[in-house]
Design an enzyme around this catalytic site. Structure first.
Site, PDB file in Angstrom:
ATOM      1  N   SER A  59     -50.500  22.801 -12.767  1.00  0.00           N
ATOM      2  CA  SER A  59     -49.485  22.603 -13.806  1.00  0.00           C
ATOM      3  C   SER A  59     -48.094  22.943 -13.296  1.00  0.00           C
ATOM      4  CB  SER A  59     -49.802  23.459 -15.036  1.00  0.00           C
ATOM      5  OG  SER A  59     -49.429  24.802 -14.827  1.00  0.00           O
ATOM      6  N   GLY A  60     -47.123  22.663 -14.164  1.00  0.00           N
ATOM      7  CA  GLY A  60     -45.729  22.966 -13.859  1.00  0.00           C
ATOM      8  C   GLY A  60     -45.282  24.296 -14.412  1.00  0.00           C
ATOM      9  N   ASP A  61     -46.210  25.092 -14.942  1.00  0.00           N
ATOM     10  CA  ASP A  61     -45.850  26.399 -15.483  1.00  0.00           C
ATOM     11  C   ASP A  61     -47.059  27.320 -15.345  1.00  0.00           C
ATOM     12  OD1 ASP A  61     -44.431  28.454 -16.875  1.00  0.00           O
ATOM     13  OD2 ASP A  61     -43.329  26.931 -17.997  1.00  0.00           O
ATOM     14  N   ASP A  62     -47.039  28.441 -16.048  1.00  0.00           N
ATOM     15  CA  ASP A  62     -48.113  29.412 -15.914  1.00  0.00           C
ATOM     16  C   ASP A  62     -49.460  28.790 -16.264  1.00  0.00           C
ATOM     17  OD1 ASP A  62     -46.240  31.486 -15.333  1.00  0.00           O
ATOM     18  OD2 ASP A  62     -45.833  31.656 -17.480  1.00  0.00           O
ATOM     19  N   SER A 122     -49.906  26.310  -9.079  1.00  0.00           N
ATOM     20  CA  SER A 122     -48.641  26.197  -9.803  1.00  0.00           C
ATOM     21  C   SER A 122     -47.530  26.782  -8.935  1.00  0.00           C
ATOM     22  CB  SER A 122     -48.711  26.935 -11.141  1.00  0.00           C
ATOM     23  OG  SER A 122     -47.523  26.738 -11.873  1.00  0.00           O
TER      24      SER A 122
END
Length: 474
Positions: A253-256, A287
């Protein structure tokens, strides 16, 4: 006499042919009946397929009404329970609401495609523990699959897919054209006994799975995928939830990957509902710009008793990050992590006491967070730029930090100083490279392990049933 015999022979032939035909039809019917078995917290007495309500899986026909009509109709069965089967196909749909005692089951070749018509998405109020949208000051677009005040809900399948088609939302976000906060793929509020399992989630407009104000949550065998540059595509965000168990999760993903939350600044303090008794097992995370597990930054209602083990992080910015700051209030305490395998990252341990994002300007500058009882053990890492960055708050020291049995292999171009520490207190044991002076080694002669609870939580005692769905072509 010959005529009689001819009639008898003729009748025998006719009966024989009819018998053969009947057997053939029965055999064909059995071949065209598909029975699907799955494990769930509850089985259902009544079943239907989305095609029974006019659903068309051609990837073009909008099925929002079909889904909502099906669920509304199935809700009549109450506590007897019902299940809705989604067969192979591409099922374009807008948002729809779930009901209690209900299972949504996706065939392995079923894909739910979220509508890209932003104007068709309803807008709801901000969450009371946030008091404010995250992307914009106002409300928020309702999630693709939504439910509130529910009991006993299962969303599962044979690894079917829910695709948020989030690119249009990401573009609008980057262009600052959104008036409201982006939707999530699944949000369940004020509910109890929720299962999400054996599914793949793609390209969410924002967060993927968001249980909030909910208890007794079981998530297992989930894959979540989004471009690593996509904005705020958190994997799973337990938010003011109690008794949650996450197992066998794979996230890019692009975040946590997993972000534990409990409300934002004065709104979270006022709402006062913590996240507690959370289990995370066998999580694999990629990530590059965020954490495998994040606690906060919205943690104003408190976070307590988080148990994470068997964590693998690859090309991830940090392994575990605590995010907080002045004005947050709340607490993060009794955190236990063991068994991490880490490959290529900036920081293994990161505690941020200066996280500055606020809901508005009305936060209380005297609301300081309490961070204590943070335990990390049994860690192997390689190609790391820096072992730790631990930053408390002046006048609000973060205490009870324990790190044991941690071997951190530094990258060839690692930072000159592998540890930076300020306003923290704690101990270490068997940690390489040697930590900062604020975390002295107390087990040089006899290394001691940091705490990890031996007693099980109630959610660990959950028993799944073997359920089935029979799909007939007749």
């Amino acid at each position: 006499m010959e005529v009689v015999w001819l009639v008898v022979v003729f009748l025998v032939i006719i009966i024989s042919l009819n018998g053969v035909e009947c057997k053939r039809v029965k055999s064909r019917r059995r071949a065209l009946d598909d029975e699907y078995y799955y494990s769930a917290i509850s089985c259902r007495a009544h079943s239907a397929s989305i095609v029974d309500y006019g659903g068309v899986g051609d990837g073009k026909t909008l099925n929002t009404n079909a889904f909502q009509q099906a669920i509304n109709h199935l809700s009549q069965y109450g506590s007897d329970g019902s299940q809705l089967f989604v067969p192979a196909g591409k099922w374009l749909t807008g948002t729809f609401n779930l009901t209690s005692h209900f299972t949504l089951f996706l065939h392995k070749d079923a894909v739910l495609l979220a509508s890209q018509d932003i104007k068709s998405w309803p807008v709801v109020d901000p969450l009371p523990s946030y008091g404010h949208g995250r992307d914009a000051a106002g409300g928020r677009y309702i999630s693709l699959i939504f439910g509130t005040n529910l009991t006993d809900v299962v969303v599962t399948g044979e690894n079917g897919t829910i695709d948020g088609q989030g690119a249009v939302w990401w573009q609008q976000f980057h262009s600052k054209k959104l008036k409201y906060t982006r939707p999530y793929l699944i949000e369940i509020m004020h509910s109890d006994s929720i299962q999400i399992s054996n599914l793949t989630f793609l390209n969410s407009p924002s967060w993927n799975l968001h249980p909030v104000y909910t208890s007794n949550i079981f998530m297992q065998a989930i894959t979540i995928l989004a471009p690593v540059t996509s904005p705020n595509t958190d994997g799973i965000n337990p938010d003011s939830c109690t008794n949650t168990r996450l197992e066998d999760i794979y996230i890019v993903s692009g975040d946590d990957c997993v972000a534990v939350k409990s409300g934002w600044d004065e709104y979270g303090i006022s709402y006062g509902m913590p996240t507690k008794h959370l289990i995370i097992r066998r999580l694999t995370c990629i990530s590059p710009y965020s954490a495998a597990i994040a606690l906060g930054s919205e943690m104003s209602g408190g976070i307590q008793d988080v148990r994470a083990e068997d964590i693998t992080a690859i090309n991830t910015e940090s392994a575990v990050r605590i995010k907080t700051g002045v004005g947050r209030g709340g607490y993060v305490k009794d955190i236990y992590v063991k068994g991490m395998s880490l490959h290529t990252m900036k920081w293994v341990f990161w505690i941020t006491g200066n996280y500055g994002s606020h809901a508005d300007t009305h936060y209380d500058p005297n609301a300081l967070p309490e961070i204590k009882g943070i335990n990390y053990r049994d860690i192997v890492a390689e190609n790391v730029s820096m072992a730790a960055r631990l930053e408390g708050i002046s006048g609000d020291t973060f205490t009870g930090i324990c790190i044991s049995n941690a071997t951190i292999g530094l990258a060839k171009k690692a930072k000159k100083y592998p540890w930076t520490c300020s306003e923290v207190e704690g101990v270490t044991s068997g940690v390489v490279p040697p930590p900062c002076n604020l975390l002295p080694d107390k087990g040089a002669d006899k290394p001691a392990a940091c705490d990890f609870p031996e007693e099980s939580l109630a959610i660990d005692n959950l028993e799944l049933k073997r359920c089935s769905y029979m799909m007939s072509y007749f």
